[in-house]
Design an enzyme around this catalytic site. Structure first.
Site, PDB file in Angstrom:
ATOM      1  N   SER A 139       0.848  -1.181   0.000  1.00  0.00           N
ATOM      2  CA  SER A 139       0.000   0.000   0.000  1.00  0.00           C
ATOM      3  C   SER A 139       0.885   1.234   0.000  1.00  0.00           C
ATOM      4  O   SER A 139       2.018   1.206   0.501  1.00  0.00           O
ATOM      5  CB  SER A 139      -0.893   0.006   1.248  1.00  0.00           C
ATOM      6  N   TYR A 153      -2.441  -0.969  10.246  1.00  0.00           N
ATOM      7  CA  TYR A 153      -2.537  -1.288   8.822  1.00  0.00           C
ATOM      8  C   TYR A 153      -1.270  -0.845   8.083  1.00  0.00           C
ATOM      9  O   TYR A 153      -0.663  -1.632   7.338  1.00  0.00           O
ATOM     10  CB  TYR A 153      -3.759  -0.613   8.206  1.00  0.00           C
TER      11      TYR A 153
END
Length: 247
Positions: A139, A153
């Site tokens: 990401s 995350y």
């Protein structure tokens, strides 16, 4: 044509990757926890592309033994695994110390520990057959530490990025390693924020950029290129005081 395994393929980015790889003529091994959605996707792909082979399997990537079993099953059925896309992930989380430990732990286990497990068993196959392409989906948030609900995350995705770099440094004969870092792409995970997030692109466009980078076997790709490539340069050098305002 090659054989591609995609984890977390039941919805979102994984399902759209399956559609786009199928359109390119690749055979697919699709796995996820939600088998009913996988079977629906399989029927859709075979109707649109009757010349390909699509197989499915139930898989929770936090179950290491299951990962090994499913990957070996696909290898036996296809005869080879040419590419494994480590895509399964979740985005649950809360600020640490605020009662969200269970969600943070699930995210860490799925996104990072699960990625280690998938990489382990994919590379066992690749080393034995002396070829393969391991694709790790990270990401853009992996570039820096994030606040509040994003902390775990982002850390888990940073771990995936470090894993990819370590494997690439190893230079395993016949094996390519790709790290794909998506920016904001509309998916099941991002649905709640989609309408108020700048630079969000639709699923087909965003995944199209991912698939092109994967097919090109890019070592590292920030996708879509605009604005994430120039932002990736800035993100690495911004002081924390400014980063805090952006995130």
């Amino acid at each position: 044509m090659s054989t591609i395994v995609i984890t977390g393929a039941s919805s979102g980015l994984g399902a759209e990757m399956a559609r786009q790889f199928a359109a390119r003529g690749h055979d697919l091994g699709l796995c996820a926890r939600r088998v009913d959605l996988l079977e629906t996707l399989r029927a859709e792909l075979l109707a649109a592309h009757p010349g390909i082979v699509v197989r499915t399997a139930a898989l929770d990537v936090t179950d290491d033994a299951a990962v090994q079993t499913v990957f070996e099953k696909f290898r036996a059925e296809f005869g080879t695994l040419d590419r494994v896309v480590v895509n399964a992930g979740i985005g649950h989380g809360a600020a640490l110390g605020t009662g969200g430990h269970a969600a943070n732990r699930r995210t860490a286990l799925t996104n990072f520990v699960g990625a280690v497990s998938q990489s382990e068993h994919a590379l066992a196959v690749f080393r034995a057959q002396r070829h393969g392409h391991l694709v790790l989906i990270s990401s853009f948030s992996a570039l820096r530490g994030m606040r509040r609900s994003m902390t775990t995350y982002a850390a888990s995705k940073a771990g995936v990025a470090a894993l990819a770099e370590g494997l690439r440094s190893e230079r395993i004969p016949g094996v390519d390693i790709s790290l794909i870092c998506p920016g904001y792409i509309r998916s099941e995970m991002t649905a709640a924020e989609a309408d108020r997030t700048k630079f969000m692109v639709d699923t087909e466009t965003g995944v199209g950029a991912m698939v092109r980078a994967i097919e090109a076997r890019k070592a590292v790709a920030y996708v879509p290129a605009w604005p994430w490539v120039p932002l990736s340069v800035a993100m690495k050098v911004l002081p924390l005081s400014i980063l805090r305002k952006l995130t």
